[in-house]
Design a protein around this motif. Sequence first.
Motif, mmCIF file in Angstrom:
data_model
loop_
_atom_site.group_PDB
_atom_site.id
_atom_site.type_symbol
_atom_site.label_atom_id
_atom_site.label_comp_id
_atom_site.label_asym_id
_atom_site.label_seq_id
_atom_site.Cartn_x
_atom_site.Cartn_y
_atom_site.Cartn_z
ATOM 1 N N PRO A 157 0.735 -1.041 -0.053
ATOM 2 C CA PRO A 157 -0.005 0.009 0.076
ATOM 3 C C PRO A 157 0.974 1.200 0.020
ATOM 4 O O PRO A 157 1.892 1.387 0.386
ATOM 5 C CB PRO A 157 -1.020 -0.091 1.425
ATOM 6 N N LYS A 158 0.244 2.320 -0.607
ATOM 7 C CA LYS A 158 0.672 3.790 -0.429
ATOM 8 C C LYS A 158 -0.039 4.458 0.481
ATOM 9 O O LYS A 158 -1.248 4.355 0.543
ATOM 10 C CB LYS A 158 0.735 4.275 -1.726
ATOM 11 N N PHE A 159 0.821 5.383 1.213
ATOM 12 C CA PHE A 159 0.253 6.046 2.692
ATOM 13 C C PHE A 159 0.048 7.443 2.122
ATOM 14 O O PHE A 159 1.084 7.990 1.792
ATOM 15 C CB PHE A 159 0.906 5.863 3.645
ATOM 16 N N LYS A 160 -1.223 8.046 2.544
ATOM 17 C CA LYS A 160 -1.241 9.604 2.652
ATOM 18 C C LYS A 160 -1.741 9.965 4.024
ATOM 19 O O LYS A 160 -2.769 9.294 4.524
ATOM 20 C CB LYS A 160 -2.309 10.023 1.585
ATOM 21 N N SER A 162 -3.453 13.453 5.814
ATOM 22 C CA SER A 162 -4.324 14.711 5.883
ATOM 23 C C SER A 162 -5.350 14.763 6.601
ATOM 24 O O SER A 162 -6.371 14.001 6.789
ATOM 25 C CB SER A 162 -4.594 14.908 4.312
ATOM 26 N N ASN A 163 -5.322 16.134 7.367
ATOM 27 C CA ASN A 163 -6.272 16.527 8.250
ATOM 28 C C ASN A 163 -6.619 15.200 9.329
ATOM 29 O O ASN A 163 -7.793 15.074 9.781
ATOM 30 C CB ASN A 163 -7.508 16.612 7.614
ATOM 31 N N GLY A 164 -5.663 14.634 9.937
ATOM 32 C CA GLY A 164 -5.898 13.730 11.050
ATOM 33 C C GLY A 164 -6.130 12.268 10.300
ATOM 34 O O GLY A 164 -6.536 11.575 11.410
ATOM 35 N N THR A 165 -6.290 12.039 9.180
ATOM 36 C CA THR A 165 -6.767 10.937 8.692
ATOM 37 C C THR A 165 -5.522 10.309 7.658
ATOM 38 O O THR A 165 -4.959 10.844 6.890
ATOM 39 C CB THR A 165 -7.847 11.174 7.604
ATOM 40 N N LEU A 166 -5.327 8.862 7.918
ATOM 41 C CA LEU A 166 -4.382 8.299 7.349
ATOM 42 C C LEU A 166 -4.987 7.198 6.282
ATOM 43 O O LEU A 166 -5.875 6.582 6.781
ATOM 44 C CB LEU A 166 -3.253 7.289 8.459
ATOM 45 N N VAL A 167 -4.504 7.410 5.121
ATOM 46 C CA VAL A 167 -5.269 6.375 4.108
ATOM 47 C C VAL A 167 -3.929 5.446 3.443
ATOM 48 O O VAL A 167 -2.998 5.819 3.036
ATOM 49 C CB VAL A 167 -5.568 7.313 3.126
ATOM 50 N N ALA A 168 -4.341 4.323 3.252
ATOM 51 C CA ALA A 168 -3.317 3.362 2.737
ATOM 52 C C ALA A 168 -4.247 2.950 1.443
ATOM 53 O O ALA A 168 -5.550 2.348 1.413
ATOM 54 C CB ALA A 168 -3.507 2.035 3.598
ATOM 55 N N GLN A 210 -8.479 6.872 11.287
ATOM 56 C CA GLN A 210 -8.749 8.584 11.922
ATOM 57 C C GLN A 210 -9.429 8.030 13.453
ATOM 58 O O GLN A 210 -10.215 7.102 13.588
ATOM 59 C CB GLN A 210 -9.676 9.389 11.237
ATOM 60 N N PRO A 211 -9.076 8.957 14.326
ATOM 61 C CA PRO A 211 -7.958 10.120 14.117
ATOM 62 C C PRO A 211 -6.524 9.339 14.343
ATOM 63 O O PRO A 211 -6.294 8.101 14.897
ATOM 64 C CB PRO A 211 -8.297 11.006 15.303
ATOM 65 N N VAL A 212 -5.518 9.856 13.824
ATOM 66 C CA VAL A 212 -4.349 9.465 13.746
ATOM 67 C C VAL A 212 -3.396 10.683 14.296
ATOM 68 O O VAL A 212 -3.476 12.043 14.052
ATOM 69 C CB VAL A 212 -3.819 9.380 12.299
ATOM 70 N N ASN A 213 -2.455 10.300 15.447
ATOM 71 C CA ASN A 213 -1.410 11.066 15.994
ATOM 72 C C ASN A 213 -0.195 11.315 15.486
ATOM 73 O O ASN A 213 0.338 10.396 14.676
ATOM 74 C CB ASN A 213 -1.164 10.550 17.343
ATOM 75 N N VAL A 214 0.208 12.449 15.135
ATOM 76 C CA VAL A 214 1.568 12.813 14.384
ATOM 77 C C VAL A 214 2.888 12.360 15.324
ATOM 78 O O VAL A 214 2.440 12.313 16.581
ATOM 79 C CB VAL A 214 1.599 14.467 14.257
ATOM 80 N N SER A 215 3.629 11.627 14.676
ATOM 81 C CA SER A 215 4.753 11.156 15.195
ATOM 82 C C SER A 215 4.531 9.656 15.622
ATOM 83 O O SER A 215 5.255 8.800 16.089
ATOM 84 C CB SER A 215 5.301 11.864 16.576
ATOM 85 N N THR A 236 4.330 11.992 10.174
ATOM 86 C CA THR A 236 4.957 13.179 10.402
ATOM 87 C C THR A 236 4.221 14.248 10.103
ATOM 88 O O THR A 236 2.971 14.106 9.521
ATOM 89 C CB THR A 236 6.300 13.229 10.067
ATOM 90 N N ASP A 237 4.654 15.396 10.238
ATOM 91 C CA ASP A 237 3.719 16.624 9.888
ATOM 92 C C ASP A 237 3.541 16.861 8.364
ATOM 93 O O ASP A 237 2.701 17.376 7.888
ATOM 94 C CB ASP A 237 4.464 17.975 10.726
ATOM 95 N N THR A 238 4.673 16.263 7.704
ATOM 96 C CA THR A 238 4.753 16.629 6.462
ATOM 97 C C THR A 238 4.523 15.414 5.507
ATOM 98 O O THR A 238 4.308 15.395 4.310
ATOM 99 C CB THR A 238 6.204 17.228 5.899
ATOM 100 N N GLU A 239 4.580 14.368 6.070
ATOM 101 C CA GLU A 239 4.732 13.044 5.411
ATOM 102 C C GLU A 239 4.344 11.683 5.963
ATOM 103 O O GLU A 239 4.646 11.686 7.263
ATOM 104 C CB GLU A 239 5.941 12.857 4.241
ATOM 105 N N VAL A 240 4.450 10.485 5.432
ATOM 106 C CA VAL A 240 4.316 9.386 5.972
ATOM 107 C C VAL A 240 5.426 8.296 5.562
ATOM 108 O O VAL A 240 5.596 8.334 4.271
ATOM 109 C CB VAL A 240 2.821 8.727 5.867
ATOM 110 N N PHE A 241 6.240 7.983 6.584
ATOM 111 C CA PHE A 241 7.242 6.843 6.286
ATOM 112 C C PHE A 241 6.753 5.355 6.206
ATOM 113 O O PHE A 241 6.297 5.204 7.414
ATOM 114 C CB PHE A 241 8.529 7.048 7.174
#
Length: 273
Positions: A157-160, A162-168, A210-215, A236-241
């Motif tokens: 899967p590829k991850f995104k 945005s606005n507290g939501t993690l999408v795979a 959701q909700p997802v916590n940064v870090s 992270t604040d800018t991307e997903v590893f």
Amino acid sequence: MASFGNIIFYSMIILIVLFSALIILLLALAFSDESSEVTSTNTLPIANLGEDILLSCNLNIKIELAKLRQVSVTWEKTNLKGLVHHYQDGAADFVDQNSQFKGRTQVFPEALGSGNASLLLRDVRSSDEGEYTCTISSSEGGGMVNIKLRTAAFTAPKFKFSNGTLVAEASRWFPKPNVTWSDEAGNILNGSTSLKQNSAGIYRVVSTLQPVNVSDTYTCRIENELVTSVSKATVTDTEVFGRTYFTFSAASTLLASIYLSTLSIILYTCYLT
């Protein structure tokens, strides 16, 4: 009506007899494999539809360079008219090849000296699933081995985020998969999953959490009866590893049938007593 103690006693007797028979069978198979001159490193491979796969077949004897032209390699598929691939007299022989495999198979002559007669099967199709037999014949020895090829479709899967939501999103899965989300402690989380099937029967997976916590790091597990992908996604604040690994089912149908037979006999014995 037999007492509970009698039920346990007779059940244990049955289990001991069955497992003793199983051990004898496995030992016999092990000794049979050791004495066989042709083996495979994977007799239950799983191929990703649309990609290539190498079906392993090896002769446990090295072949002298001067005798390589005497080596014959035949790949067959159960219930298939014609051959999958045939190699003899130092070259591929396509006279009896089934049209289903035309232009999609290859044996590597340079590897035959070490006994490697593995078959490269290109652009795997669902119709390729089934049991294959690799037969090697040479002046040094020979034999055959059976390989059961299973087919599936799977992508990481590829991850995104945005606005507290993690999408795979995973573009290709078959058979139909299940998706499970969990946190770093292994607690199951409530995600929402959408599966869309295309005209070829392949599923596109979109799952949100959701909700997802940064870090924090989350695990997305996509699985069916053949393949499992486990992805760790750190937000992270800018991307997903994200990082993913795959595991494949190699469950023995023999052991499964023995287990079911054992369970049935125990239940039947308890009923009788």
